[in-house]
Scaffold this motif. Sequence first.
Motif, PDB file in Angstrom:
ATOM      1  N   LEU A  44       4.388  -5.518  -0.041  1.00  9.99           N
ATOM      2  CA  LEU A  44       5.764  -5.086  -0.305  1.00  9.99           C
ATOM      3  C   LEU A  44       5.800  -3.622  -0.712  1.00  9.99           C
ATOM      4  O   LEU A  44       6.647  -2.850  -0.218  1.00  9.99           O
ATOM      5  CB  LEU A  44       6.380  -5.951  -1.400  1.00  9.99           C
ATOM      6  N   ALA A  45       4.882  -3.203  -1.579  1.00 10.09           N
ATOM      7  CA  ALA A  45       4.863  -1.811  -2.037  1.00 10.09           C
ATOM      8  C   ALA A  45       4.613  -0.857  -0.870  1.00 10.09           C
ATOM      9  O   ALA A  45       5.269   0.188  -0.759  1.00 10.09           O
ATOM     10  CB  ALA A  45       3.781  -1.633  -3.109  1.00 10.09           C
ATOM     11  N   LEU A  46       3.713  -1.215   0.012  1.00 14.30           N
ATOM     12  CA  LEU A  46       3.408  -0.345   1.151  1.00 14.30           C
ATOM     13  C   LEU A  46       4.546  -0.356   2.171  1.00 14.30           C
ATOM     14  O   LEU A  46       4.900   0.697   2.728  1.00 14.30           O
ATOM     15  CB  LEU A  46       2.101  -0.768   1.808  1.00 14.30           C
TER      16      LEU A  46
ATOM     17  N   GLN B 193      10.718   3.976   3.536  1.00 18.97           N
ATOM     18  CA  GLN B 193      11.462   5.073   2.914  1.00 18.97           C
ATOM     19  C   GLN B 193      11.043   6.432   3.458  1.00 18.97           C
ATOM     20  O   GLN B 193      11.837   7.375   3.464  1.00 18.97           O
ATOM     21  CB  GLN B 193      11.279   5.024   1.399  1.00 18.97           C
ATOM     22  N   ALA B 194       9.801   6.523   3.929  1.00 19.88           N
ATOM     23  CA  ALA B 194       9.290   7.796   4.459  1.00 19.88           C
ATOM     24  C   ALA B 194       9.500   7.928   5.964  1.00 19.88           C
ATOM     25  O   ALA B 194       9.050   8.906   6.563  1.00 19.88           O
ATOM     26  CB  ALA B 194       7.814   7.939   4.119  1.00 19.88           C
ATOM     27  N   GLY B 195      10.163   6.958   6.574  1.00 19.35           N
ATOM     28  CA  GLY B 195      10.450   7.043   7.997  1.00 19.35           C
ATOM     29  C   GLY B 195       9.424   6.392   8.903  1.00 19.35           C
ATOM     30  O   GLY B 195       9.446   6.593  10.114  1.00 19.35           O
TER      31      GLY B 195
ATOM     32  N   GLU C   2       0.853   2.066  -6.850  1.00 18.14           N
ATOM     33  CA  GLU C   2       1.349   3.429  -6.667  1.00 18.14           C
ATOM     34  C   GLU C   2       0.337   4.268  -5.882  1.00 18.14           C
ATOM     35  O   GLU C   2       0.700   5.051  -4.997  1.00 18.14           O
ATOM     36  CB  GLU C   2       1.607   4.079  -8.029  1.00 18.14           C
ATOM     37  N   HIS C   3      -0.943   4.094  -6.205  1.00 18.37           N
ATOM     38  CA  HIS C   3      -1.981   4.868  -5.541  1.00 18.37           C
ATOM     39  C   HIS C   3      -2.147   4.425  -4.095  1.00 18.37           C
ATOM     40  O   HIS C   3      -2.351   5.257  -3.205  1.00 18.37           O
ATOM     41  CB  HIS C   3      -3.292   4.720  -6.304  1.00 18.37           C
ATOM     42  N   LEU C   4      -2.083   3.137  -3.869  1.00 20.11           N
ATOM     43  CA  LEU C   4      -2.213   2.628  -2.499  1.00 20.11           C
ATOM     44  C   LEU C   4      -1.093   3.141  -1.604  1.00 20.11           C
ATOM     45  O   LEU C   4      -1.317   3.448  -0.429  1.00 20.11           O
ATOM     46  CB  LEU C   4      -2.225   1.101  -2.503  1.00 20.11           C
ATOM     47  N   ALA C   5       0.105   3.227  -2.154  1.00 16.95           N
ATOM     48  CA  ALA C   5       1.234   3.750  -1.377  1.00 16.95           C
ATOM     49  C   ALA C   5       0.975   5.197  -0.963  1.00 16.95           C
ATOM     50  O   ALA C   5       1.278   5.601   0.172  1.00 16.95           O
ATOM     51  CB  ALA C   5       2.522   3.640  -2.179  1.00 16.95           C
TER      52      ALA C   5
ATOM     53  N   LEU D 233       0.686   6.451   2.956  1.00 14.34           N
ATOM     54  CA  LEU D 233       1.538   7.527   3.441  1.00 14.34           C
ATOM     55  C   LEU D 233       0.714   8.690   3.994  1.00 14.34           C
ATOM     56  O   LEU D 233       1.063   9.276   5.029  1.00 14.34           O
ATOM     57  CB  LEU D 233       2.457   8.026   2.320  1.00 14.34           C
ATOM     58  N   SER D 234      -0.388   9.018   3.331  1.00 11.38           N
ATOM     59  CA  SER D 234      -1.220  10.115   3.819  1.00 11.38           C
ATOM     60  C   SER D 234      -1.821   9.788   5.178  1.00 11.38           C
ATOM     61  O   SER D 234      -1.964  10.670   6.035  1.00 11.38           O
ATOM     62  CB  SER D 234      -2.322  10.445   2.808  1.00 11.38           C
ATOM     63  N   HIS D 235      -2.153   8.530   5.396  1.00  8.32           N
ATOM     64  CA  HIS D 235      -2.688   8.124   6.692  1.00  8.32           C
ATOM     65  C   HIS D 235      -1.619   8.202   7.781  1.00  8.32           C
ATOM     66  O   HIS D 235      -1.881   8.681   8.891  1.00  8.32           O
ATOM     67  CB  HIS D 235      -3.233   6.699   6.611  1.00  8.32           C
ATOM     68  N   CYS D 236      -0.430   7.709   7.463  1.00  9.19           N
ATOM     69  CA  CYS D 236       0.648   7.726   8.456  1.00  9.19           C
ATOM     70  C   CYS D 236       1.096   9.150   8.763  1.00  9.19           C
ATOM     71  O   CYS D 236       1.397   9.479   9.919  1.00  9.19           O
ATOM     72  CB  CYS D 236       1.823   6.892   7.956  1.00  9.19           C
ATOM     73  N   GLU D 237       1.135   9.996   7.757  1.00  9.14           N
ATOM     74  CA  GLU D 237       1.506  11.394   7.985  1.00  9.14           C
ATOM     75  C   GLU D 237       0.483  12.099   8.863  1.00  9.14           C
ATOM     76  O   GLU D 237       0.816  13.015   9.618  1.00  9.14           O
ATOM     77  CB  GLU D 237       1.653  12.110   6.639  1.00  9.14           C
ATOM     78  N   ALA D 238      -0.776  11.645   8.789  1.00 12.92           N
ATOM     79  CA  ALA D 238      -1.815  12.211   9.655  1.00 12.92           C
ATOM     80  C   ALA D 238      -1.715  11.687  11.081  1.00 12.92           C
ATOM     81  O   ALA D 238      -2.286  12.288  11.998  1.00 12.92           O
ATOM     82  CB  ALA D 238      -3.196  11.904   9.082  1.00 12.92           C
TER      83      ALA D 238
END
Length: 328
Positions: A176-178, A184-186, A148-151, A155-160
């Motif tokens: 798989l989790a990532l 799901q976040a696009g 959960e934390h790795l996801a 996401l924070s890296h990709c959003e940046a």
Amino acid sequence: MERKPGTFIRNRRLRRFPALRAMLQETRLALQDLICPLFVVQGQGIRKAIPHLPEVFLFSPDELLKEAVTLHEKGIQAVLLFGRSEQKDEAGSDAWNPRGAVQEAVRVLKRELPTLFVFTDVCLCAYTTSGHCGVVRGQYIDNDRTLEHLARVALSHCEAGADGIAPSDMMDGHILALREALDQAGFQETPIMAYSAKFASSLYEPFREAVDSTPLFGDRSSYQLPPANLREALREAQTDLLEGADILMVKPALPYLDVLRAFRERFLVPLAAFQVSGEYAMVKYASLNGAIDEKKVALELLLSIKRAGADLIISYFAPKMPEWLREE
């Protein structure tokens, strides 16, 4: 005694002339093969030498941009960012801080150098008080909670603005989790470079010093691969592919060239190899003491990694490669 015709083969004919040797060279290094690892910390105006990693520095985002501009102008096309945190906690929450060092660095790099490909390392070891790559429960790593934390980190890296992520934690199910979280976040088009064969090596110590990630207890043998096990490495790689990895990695590089070759023979996807901090430090210290020629040895080692099957090589020698390759 006169030699009878045909009694031996003169293979050396093809080695006699420098021009012909160059024409027949089977394996070649190119700048496009290289990914430069870079360390980043929050702040401004920071360019701090890293003990036991000569000529490698810890940068604040503004100074990292200067370094990246120089590298990119010389022909380096990709970097891999590692963060160091001064705000550690049990969960490693600073790893997904939108104003964290890596996130700020990504924004700066993609704004100023849009054609530079930016990978980010996804892990918790530099952010947890334990120094482990996951959330600790007692004396063990809570694998599923860590996912959960790795996801959140990815996401924070990709959003940046990160172009690709490279999870190095070695948790079961992390690819798989990532992949699911990114999709799901696009971020369906964001590639994952998986540390599929990350061995529990003794060659990581200079890196751990750089990001302050030495475990407070035990070691990482319960989640990183046993150095003796090739078949287990192949199983990890196959799992990562099934879960959605785009690039497979072997780490460290030189002691595991047999693993890299085995990957090349079995998998059709791109392969990366990480020439880790200990490999780099050994060459640097031997050269500084006059035992070897740094350039010749570094080029030979990098060539051996490429020959074994790597498409991409992550190496601390990357900043010197534009000059070295031009001289060859």
